[in-house]
Design a protein around this motif. Structure first.
Motif, mmCIF file in Angstrom:
data_model
loop_
_atom_site.group_PDB
_atom_site.id
_atom_site.type_symbol
_atom_site.label_atom_id
_atom_site.label_comp_id
_atom_site.label_asym_id
_atom_site.label_seq_id
_atom_site.Cartn_x
_atom_site.Cartn_y
_atom_site.Cartn_z
ATOM 1 N N TRP A 111 0.856 -1.182 0.000
ATOM 2 C CA TRP A 111 0.000 0.000 0.000
ATOM 3 C C TRP A 111 0.895 1.236 0.000
ATOM 4 C CZ3 TRP A 111 -1.354 -4.555 2.102
ATOM 5 C CH2 TRP A 111 -2.666 -5.023 1.886
ATOM 6 N N PHE A 112 0.639 2.152 -0.933
ATOM 7 C CA PHE A 112 1.374 3.405 -1.020
ATOM 8 C C PHE A 112 0.572 4.504 -0.330
ATOM 9 C CE2 PHE A 112 3.422 0.867 -4.086
ATOM 10 C CZ PHE A 112 4.642 1.439 -4.421
ATOM 11 N N PHE A 113 1.251 5.295 0.488
ATOM 12 C CA PHE A 113 0.632 6.407 1.201
ATOM 13 C C PHE A 113 1.354 7.702 0.859
ATOM 14 C CE2 PHE A 113 -0.098 2.624 3.737
ATOM 15 C CZ PHE A 113 -1.402 2.759 4.210
ATOM 16 N N ALA A 114 0.653 8.812 1.033
ATOM 17 C CA ALA A 114 1.257 10.140 0.946
ATOM 18 C C ALA A 114 1.178 10.783 2.320
ATOM 19 C CB ALA A 114 0.530 11.005 -0.083
ATOM 20 N N ALA A 115 2.192 11.589 2.659
ATOM 21 C CA ALA A 115 2.212 12.303 3.931
ATOM 22 C C ALA A 115 3.075 13.548 3.782
ATOM 23 C CB ALA A 115 2.746 11.420 5.057
ATOM 24 N N ALA A 116 2.732 14.591 4.509
ATOM 25 C CA ALA A 116 3.524 15.819 4.489
ATOM 26 C C ALA A 116 4.598 15.746 5.571
ATOM 27 C CB ALA A 116 2.633 17.032 4.716
ATOM 28 N N LEU A 117 5.770 16.288 5.293
ATOM 29 C CA LEU A 117 6.833 16.375 6.294
ATOM 30 C C LEU A 117 6.344 17.265 7.435
ATOM 31 C CD1 LEU A 117 9.857 15.869 7.066
ATOM 32 C CD2 LEU A 117 10.346 18.048 5.926
ATOM 33 N N PRO A 118 6.290 16.751 8.668
ATOM 34 C CA PRO A 118 5.799 17.568 9.782
ATOM 35 C C PRO A 118 6.692 18.779 10.040
ATOM 36 C CG PRO A 118 5.828 15.230 10.370
ATOM 37 C CD PRO A 118 6.601 15.367 9.091
ATOM 38 N N ALA A 119 6.080 19.868 10.453
ATOM 39 C CA ALA A 119 6.829 21.083 10.775
ATOM 40 C C ALA A 119 7.834 20.793 11.883
ATOM 41 C CB ALA A 119 5.860 22.175 11.211
ATOM 42 N N GLY A 120 9.042 21.281 11.710
ATOM 43 C CA GLY A 120 10.083 21.105 12.712
ATOM 44 C C GLY A 120 10.938 19.872 12.517
ATOM 45 N N GLN A 121 10.429 18.878 11.791
ATOM 46 C CA GLN A 121 11.223 17.673 11.553
ATOM 47 C C GLN A 121 11.989 17.790 10.247
ATOM 48 O OE1 GLN A 121 9.551 13.776 12.256
ATOM 49 N NE2 GLN A 121 7.903 14.589 13.540
ATOM 50 N N ARG A 122 13.037 17.028 10.133
ATOM 51 C CA ARG A 122 13.805 16.976 8.900
ATOM 52 C C ARG A 122 14.211 15.537 8.631
ATOM 53 N NH1 ARG A 122 17.436 19.337 12.637
ATOM 54 N NH2 ARG A 122 19.398 18.207 12.888
ATOM 55 N N THR A 123 14.400 15.227 7.372
ATOM 56 C CA THR A 123 14.756 13.856 7.007
ATOM 57 C C THR A 123 16.217 13.568 7.330
ATOM 58 O OG1 THR A 123 15.175 14.614 4.748
ATOM 59 C CG2 THR A 123 13.019 13.645 5.202
ATOM 60 N N SER A 124 16.477 12.303 7.581
ATOM 61 C CA SER A 124 17.839 11.838 7.844
ATOM 62 C C SER A 124 18.388 11.179 6.588
ATOM 63 C CB SER A 124 17.820 10.826 8.994
ATOM 64 O OG SER A 124 19.066 10.187 9.131
ATOM 65 N N ASP A 125 19.694 11.235 6.411
ATOM 66 C CA ASP A 125 20.314 10.610 5.239
ATOM 67 C C ASP A 125 21.117 9.374 5.616
ATOM 68 O OD1 ASP A 125 22.441 11.748 6.533
ATOM 69 O OD2 ASP A 125 23.137 12.966 4.838
ATOM 70 N N ASP A 126 20.791 8.770 6.764
ATOM 71 C CA ASP A 126 21.575 7.616 7.230
ATOM 72 C C ASP A 126 20.782 6.319 7.206
ATOM 73 O OD1 ASP A 126 19.833 8.163 9.267
ATOM 74 O OD2 ASP A 126 21.326 8.119 10.878
ATOM 75 N N SER A 127 19.916 6.169 6.217
ATOM 76 C CA SER A 127 19.136 4.947 6.107
ATOM 77 C C SER A 127 20.046 3.738 5.928
ATOM 78 C CB SER A 127 18.169 5.035 4.917
ATOM 79 O OG SER A 127 17.599 3.775 4.641
ATOM 80 N N SER A 128 19.706 2.653 6.598
ATOM 81 C CA SER A 128 20.496 1.426 6.485
ATOM 82 C C SER A 128 20.306 0.756 5.130
ATOM 83 C CB SER A 128 20.114 0.447 7.603
ATOM 84 O OG SER A 128 18.745 0.064 7.488
ATOM 85 N N GLU A 129 19.247 1.137 4.391
ATOM 86 C CA GLU A 129 18.951 0.481 3.123
ATOM 87 C C GLU A 129 19.288 1.345 1.911
ATOM 88 O OE1 GLU A 129 14.963 -0.937 3.077
ATOM 89 O OE2 GLU A 129 15.233 -2.239 4.820
ATOM 90 N N ALA A 130 19.773 2.568 2.138
ATOM 91 C CA ALA A 130 20.004 3.487 1.021
ATOM 92 C C ALA A 130 21.424 4.044 1.054
ATOM 93 C CB ALA A 130 19.005 4.635 1.068
ATOM 94 N N ASP A 131 21.968 4.304 -0.142
ATOM 95 C CA ASP A 131 23.275 4.949 -0.215
ATOM 96 C C ASP A 131 23.168 6.411 -0.668
ATOM 97 O OD1 ASP A 131 22.752 4.758 -2.939
ATOM 98 O OD2 ASP A 131 24.234 3.191 -3.302
ATOM 99 N N ARG A 132 21.926 6.855 -0.943
ATOM 100 C CA ARG A 132 21.701 8.251 -1.293
ATOM 101 C C ARG A 132 20.248 8.598 -1.032
ATOM 102 N NH1 ARG A 132 21.347 11.203 -7.191
ATOM 103 N NH2 ARG A 132 21.534 13.343 -6.417
ATOM 104 N N THR A 133 20.009 9.811 -0.549
ATOM 105 C CA THR A 133 18.647 10.309 -0.397
ATOM 106 C C THR A 133 18.553 11.669 -1.063
ATOM 107 O OG1 THR A 133 19.087 11.397 1.725
ATOM 108 C CG2 THR A 133 18.363 9.097 1.801
ATOM 109 N N VAL A 134 17.346 12.023 -1.501
ATOM 110 C CA VAL A 134 17.176 13.277 -2.225
ATOM 111 C C VAL A 134 15.738 13.766 -2.097
ATOM 112 C CG1 VAL A 134 16.621 12.102 -4.400
ATOM 113 C CG2 VAL A 134 17.553 14.420 -4.462
#
Length: 292
Positions: A188-211
């Motif tokens: 199941w695919f979902f959409a969600a907005a980035l909550p105010a004050g939070q930011r994404t991390s680039d240290d995923s164990s499954e990814a070598d790049r985030t964008v």
């Protein structure tokens, strides 16, 4: 390849085996993935951006492909009720087409995987708040415990006294991995907005790049063969590109068709034809070397 469609070299052989009855399809696992959205910077072009990650080349499934945060359902989340805000579990069950307790587990998987892979948490201390910051050693330790399955998501929420914000999610699509794939997911695919004050991390164990990237730009890069993606990813990106802001996209989620999309393989005029109903751009014709 003309575009960036993910197409494993072993597919033709597996499709032939499925067609002649020598391959038994694996049972798909329940899974959830989240298209995390934000509005573009005011100083640049208008529109939305979506958070994507490139799966490590060591991954057993879709290595090197761009995708959204996501993963399999933890069966432990079927049974233990969590503190819940938003539409009821019964309402989610109706929307997702599953029993009520399965709906909770699928929504939990969506929120958990977004936290594990992007460091973003759709939960808060009250039904109308979200945590403002998920950085720091204690949050990192919880992320690792969740990733290692040492901690269930229900236990995590309970220990921190958090309410899951199901109202921050919009169900977008449902895709099932083809029957000839050894690793199959009912996602199941979902959409969600980035909550105010939070930011994404680039240290995923499954990814070598985030964008963070505009859906239209990502789709164009796929069309030019610059980004590799699975059919569900590029298909959902194309639908996201129609929206000018995250509010519009989330409002539009309520109208999205969740009829499962499952690839079909058939023998036609000496060719194996692989197709995804409703998505003609992904159709593949594979020569069998035999004419009828």
């Amino acid at each position: 390849m003309a575009n960036g469609q993910w197409y494993p070299p072993e597919w033709p052989e597996r499709i032939r085996a499925l067609a002649d009855g020598t391959l038994t399809p694996a049972t798909p696992r329940r899974a959830a993935t989240v298209m995390l959205l934000r509005d573009a910077d005011p100083g640049g072009p208008a529109g939305i951006e979506v958070h994507m990650l490139r799966r490590r080349t060591s991954m057993a499934f879709a290595a090197g492909a761009y995708a959204y945060p996501g993963g399999g359902v933890d069966p432990r989340d079927d049974d233990r009720q969590v503190r819940w805000a938003g539409p009821s579990r019964a309402a989610w069950g109706e929307r997702l087409g599953v029993p009520e307790k399965e709906a909770q587990a699928i929504v939990c998987a969506a929120v958990r995987e977004t936290f594990e892979e992007a460091g973003v948490l759709l939960a808060g201390p009250t039904p109308d708040t979200v945590v403002e910051d998920t950085t720091g050693a204690d949050w990192a330790a919880d992320r690792q415990a969740l990733i290692g399955r040492d901690l269930s998501f229900a236990e995590f929420l309970d220990r921190r006294g958090l309410v899951l914000r199901s109202d921050l999610l919009g169900a977008w699509a449902r895709w099932i991995t083809p029957e000839f794939e050894p690793r199959r997911y009912d996602t199941w695919f979902f959409a969600a907005a980035l909550p105010a004050g939070q930011r994404t991390s680039d240290d995923s164990s499954e990814a070598d790049r985030t964008v963070w990237i505009a859906p239209g730009r990502a789709a164009s890069a796929y069309d030019q063969g610059e980004l590799t993606m699975m059919p569900p990813t590029i298909a959902t990106l194309r639908t996201l590109a129609a929206y000018e802001d995250t509010a519009g996209a989330l409002a539009g989620a309520t109208e999205r068709d969740l009829t499962p999309v499952l690839a079909q393989a058939r023998l036609e005029d000496g060719e194996l034809v692989l197709s995804w109903p409703g998505h003609d751009e992904f159709t593949k014709h594979i020569s069998t070397g035999k004419r009828p």
